[in-house]
Each structure stands twice: as C-alpha cells, then as structure tokens.
Design an enzyme around this catalytic site. Sequence first.
Site, PDB file in Angstrom:
ATOM      1  N   SER A 277       0.843  -1.198   0.000  1.00 33.48           N
ATOM      2  CA  SER A 277       0.000   0.000   0.000  1.00 33.48           C
ATOM      3  C   SER A 277       0.875   1.244   0.000  1.00 33.48           C
ATOM      4  CB  SER A 277      -0.913   0.061   1.235  1.00 33.48           C
ATOM      5  OG  SER A 277      -1.690  -1.104   1.354  1.00 33.48           O
ATOM      6  N   ASP A 349       7.192  -8.392  12.121  1.00 33.68           N
ATOM      7  CA  ASP A 349       7.240  -9.816  12.438  1.00 33.68           C
ATOM      8  C   ASP A 349       6.546 -10.068  13.779  1.00 33.68           C
ATOM      9  OD1 ASP A 349       7.761 -12.487  12.573  1.00 33.68           O
ATOM     10  OD2 ASP A 349       9.917 -12.299  12.920  1.00 33.68           O
ATOM     11  N   ASP A 352       5.845 -16.068  15.113  1.00 32.40           N
ATOM     12  CA  ASP A 352       7.057 -16.870  15.259  1.00 32.40           C
ATOM     13  C   ASP A 352       6.723 -18.337  15.470  1.00 32.40           C
ATOM     14  OD1 ASP A 352       8.803 -14.768  14.927  1.00 32.40           O
ATOM     15  OD2 ASP A 352       9.064 -14.388  17.063  1.00 32.40           O
TER      16      ASP A 352
END
Length: 804
Positions: A277, A349, A352
């Site tokens: 975006s 992130d 995990d």
Amino acid sequence: MKYVSFFLVLAIAVSLAVVVSLPIGQIPPLAPLLDPNHGFWQNSISEDQLAEEEIDLENLSAPVEIVYDKNLIPHIFAQNDLDLYRAQGYVTAQHRLWQMEFQTMAAAGRISEIVGPVALELDRMTRRKGLAYGAELGLKYLQEHDPETLALVEAYSDGVNQYISQLDKARLPVEYKILNYRPEAWSAYKSLLLLKYMSDMLVGDRDLEFSNLRKILGEAKLDKLFPDFPKENDPVIEAERIWDFTPIPVTKPDSLAYPNDELVIEPLPQPTEGTGSNNWAVAGKKTKNGNPILANDPHLSLNLPSLWYSMQLTTPEHSVKGATLPGALGVISGFNQDIAWGVTNATKDTRDWYKITFQDESRKAYKYGNEWRPTDFRIEEIKVKGEDPFIDTVVYTHHGPVVYDRTFRSNRQDVNFALKWTVHMGSNEQRTFLMMNKAKNHNDYNEALNHYVAPAQNFVFASRTGDIAMRIQGKFPLKWPGQGKFFMDGADPLMEWQGYIPNEQNPSTLNPERGFVSSANQHPVDKSYPYYVFDNSYEHYRNRRLNRRLREMEQITVDDMKALQFDDYNLQAAEALPILISLLGTHKSDSPEAEKYLKELKSWDFFADPNQKGQTLYSVWSSETFESIWRELLANEPPVLRPNTYQTIDLLTNSPTDSLFDVKGIEGIETADYHVRVGFDSLLVAMAKWENEEGDYSWANYKKTTIQHLVPNFKSFSAPNVYTGGGSGILNATGSRHGASWRMVVEMGSEIKAFGVYPGGQSGNPGSKFYDNFIPIWANGEYLNFDLRTPENQEEMLFKTILK
C-alpha cells in the site's frame, strides 16, 4: 434489460459448465436455479429498480434516512450510534451479503461446507493457524472489558439478520443459488473474525526458509544476502527523528541452541507479492491552498465483489465517509469533519515458530524448561459438502497451536511446530475504528490507536487544524537481535518474547520539518531506533520514488496527489536496466530480434504505462536473469527463499564477479554477465512465443490485469484484461491480480474536498449495473467526488429509503 438477462444467462451457463466438472454431488439442482420467479433471472434487476421508500426495521429508537447517490453509495443519517450501526449492517447486507459470509467462512475454515472436499486442506490449515480461536478470544475480550463496543457490534449483527429474515428466494444473491446453500445468521463473532481474516491476508513469516538458509549458507553469507537494512534506507519515520524515550532493555542470551531439524515441510502461504500500500500526507506549507492533503491507496487482491464498500455514516455528533469492510463497523480508511486517516501494511514480524517436544505419543504434555506443561486439545469438526465431516485434532500450547505435526503436512514423529501470533492474544481493533471515525484531533487519533493490535499498520493522519502524522501501530514483541528469524526451541525459556514495546514507543512522527509523512511498506525506521526490526519483504523502490517526489513538490494540489497515486515510473528499471545492458555487452548482436528489443529498451523512459513495450521487455528480462542467478539456491529440497530484488541488483551493480554468481554444474567460473545473457536468451524465446500467439506485447496486453470473482471458477463474473499500467514496485502498483484496491485523496480545508474510487462497484450482484461500473474510472486514474453530504443535499440522488 434483455441484454443484461442474456449476459447473465451466459455467465450462469459458463459457471455451470465449470461446476459440472466437479463430482455429481456438487451440482446444484437446476430447476430452482432456472425458475423464472426465483432463479438467477431475478438477479438481473439493479438496485434502483428495487428501491423501497420505507422499510420496517425493528429495534430502532428513531427513523433512519438513507440517501443513495448516483453510484449507489449510501449516506446513512441516524440519531444515535446504535441505530447507525444497526442500519449499517442492514444496508451492507442488502448489497454484499454473500461476500460477507463467504469471507468469514473462509476465515473460519468452512469453505468445504460450500464446495466439498476440494477445500479440505485449505480449511484444515486455516483452523490450525487459529483464526477462529483468535476471534473467540476477541469476543471474550469485548464481553469482559468493552460491553459498549460489543453492544454496537451486536446492533450491526441485528441489522444484518433482519435483512436475512426478509430475504426471499428471488432476491437471494446468485452465488447462493449456484452453489446451492442459504445464508446463516450473522453474529458479533463473525465481525471480529473478518478482522482476523485481514490479519492473515497481510502477515507473513519466513522462519522456515531462513532456518534452512542458515544451514545451507552459514551465518556470514546469510547476513550478506539478507541484511537488516539496505544501503539506501528511506524509512517510514524520517531518519532525522530523535527517539525521546528510554527503551526497555532487551537481553540476548549468551548462547542459543536452535533446533537442527531438516525442515522439509511446505511453508504457510505468504502475502502475495504486490500486496502492499501507499499512504502519505503533506503539510499546508507545501500545498497551494495551505491545507494538509492526505492520500491512501491499499494494494490488495483485485476481486469482485470489491473488498471495500463505500459509505457515509452520520449522527448529530459526527459524520464520516470512506471505505468500509463489509462485515465490520464504521469506516476503515476515510475522513470526517475534522480529520482524515489511511492505512498501509507495516510488515512487522509478529508471528514466530517454536519446536514442541511432547512427553510421549499422547501429546498431553510438552517440555518447557525443567517441567512438563499440560496441553489443550481443540477438536475441529470440518463439515464437507457431500461427505462425512472431517475431524481434526489441534494441540495448543502456551506458544500457540501446533500447526505442523504427524497428522498434517508431515509424517515424522519429531515434527511438531507451534505458531505464536499476536492474533491469538485477544484484542479490540473494532474499537480503534469506531473511535477514529469520531476523532477530532491528533490526541483522539492516538487514543484510538492504543486499542489496535493486529495486523500491524502504518496509520497516516491529517487534520483540518494543520497537523500531519504517521504512527506504526500494532502489538510488537520485544525481541533480541535476530529473534524470530529462525525456528526456535519451544522448550527453552530463553526463546520467549520478553514482553511488548509500549504503544508510546512505537515509531511515530508528528509534523516533521520536511513537510510530509509517508509509507509504502518500506523499513519502518533507520538504525537509530532502539528495538530490533527485520523483515525480508520490505519495499525498496515505491518508497524512494514517493519520497523523492514529495521532497521536490511545492504548491501541491489535490490533482497532483491523484497523479502521484497513478504514477507509473519504474525506479527499479531505471536503476537496473543500464546495468543489464552493460553486462550484456555484444551478446546476440547479430540477431535482428535482439537488436529490435534492445532499441526499444534503450529508448524507454521507464514509465510502465499501458502502451509501453519497454516495461514488458524489462519485466521478462530481469525476472529471467534473477531466476538464473538463484536457480541453484532454490533447487535445494528444504524450502528456502531467494534474496530480494534490491539485494540482487546491488550484487549485479557492485559485485559482478562475486562467487555467488558461479554455477557449480558448469565448468569454469561464471560471473554476473553469464546470468544476464541467460536471461536475455530467455527473453528472446519468450517474446518469440508471445508475438506468435498474442502479437501485441505492450504492457497492458502482456500483464492482463484481471479483477477476479471471489470464486475463481466464476470467470464470467470477473473483469479480465483491464487496460491499465503500473506494476509491482511502482506507485501505481497494479499487477495482473493485485493493485490499488481503494484510492482516496482528501484536502482538509475549511471546506473538505474528498475523492475516491475502487475497482468494482457498490453492488455484489453480477447482474446489477452497479457491480463493476467503477472499473473504467479506476483504470484511467480518475475519481468520484466523495464530499460529505447532508440530508438536505439531494444533488445527484438516486433514491432515498427510510428505515423505521
């Protein structure tokens, strides 16, 4: 009308031809489908022909007025929030019911109920990732901590369900008729599930591939090919930003023991390349009228019905307009009388993987430190159309669900990998948007964002009082450098996240000196930010093009911002093509075809406009060259990923004799020029085939942008070969299946001026003239007027309905 009916009959016929290829149990009963009174014929009538002046809606405290403009955009005027969101649910269901339900069934892992066993593995994966589990925790959070928001979500659900209860067979969306099922009741849980669906669409992880690369390449070479920061880092938050807070200390363990498994399993699906975006805001000191201007264009899959549904929502206290998500409350990207905001994916992130060591085959306990912790079992009953239900048992640990195990994607006893994800932690994103819709200033914007957890987003902001801002918001784990890059040992407490970054320490900026804020999925910060940041999928070209233009521009107008959203300049090609041509040398200099293509490339201005041939030639040549460079690396049996395009071009430019270019299977030592020649030879072969079969290789004809129905087999309900330019890594990021799913530009002056468009239409009915009427406007870089309306403003009114 007869032509509409004819083409709809054609669409049904084609769709049925596809369905017939499925097992006989999946074919819908033909008699109801072809019934002239209730079958698909009834779906050829557009909404303005079905308009009702008054509709009875229970549980309203006062009448609600809905004014539709000429594009079927509803403007809802209610006296309070409960009535407003009850009406929003009803109106959205009128036009997008099938889409709302289909997307939430996908998020819940229930597509097999509709299409049969062909979707079973997809449903199993969805459930094992825990999207429904996350939505359940979200609902529990509202029940325990935010009954006010829960009441509004339930009012929305009531509006949807009242529409469903009034829905007769004739008005049933055509997809239900073709796939032979009926809508079920909506619920608050489904609205929350939709937001988890968006998280899954936007969040990726590469722990599996990086773990394999670490074994194959070693730490030093891995760090060289996948550095934490690129040489040219133009981050979301300006590099000049001073971090005026004391960070929480994060301690990296002195020694780390990573699992040493051979990870030959199929990775989770990742966000499709091109998903991203742009958003930005410019301060009044850079604009012609002295007002801030905000722009937003989320890049997602191009689908019909569109992901977005435009709407204005008004009470005596506030009036907001923009793009809504069918199934969720409020406006997601839009503006009100005081502020404007927009979102882009922050690519953080927050997911995990941990290896789980079970005590024994019963899997009732798993090792953690010096103890054995009990597991939980979640029984997933997946209904399968035409077959018995499939029962899947998913083991849950404190890390999260064990996605991969001996029963799924592996037959090895020691493969037990759990997914830790912020989506599983209970959150209240719906409150963020409800508060943002009413926000009046920067403080209100920040208060709204404090409730937001996932998916991580870059929230741009502009206000009528002159402020511009950007905040990267989500619930971000505290990690030591390198944590989460590889699979971790779930039995080792040292591998745990060490808490979360406080909201006030998430990267943000307010009124920077440079006079603009912007994001385009690039690195969020520079190296001065005190917390660990890494991802391999950050953007390196759109952001630099955007920021260069914003730095250069003065006396900016709304039209300038529209043009920038539709900018086709290919910065990657501008940087890489001269290197490719130089390394090619005199290769194939005696070939007339090579001479023709090189001439076109050398005269190309690097704009990926729809009529350009240079963009096509560069796209093929560069992709074939990069494929050649990393072919041996990708040939490894354990899944890996190749270095990103930015790092590959950097190697070609600055290290053309690096040993990484050598091909072990070929005698001698290969350098960069070898791969450039291989890529060019592949270009000649590909273009000869294309010209023979297709002829024209101008960019729009080559990339064939298609806006596809949510059911891929329903090709007759799709829009193929849309004539438009752009591409991955370009501000106008329109590829073959992804691009700007919504474009909005708003000038925040004393009189707010707003414009927006998306590639679809307001109606979810393929037989309606409002199904895809925005596509030509969008493809040409044009916009609809999106100004706020009052009940008295009847300009260009299509029809009006009173809910009472």
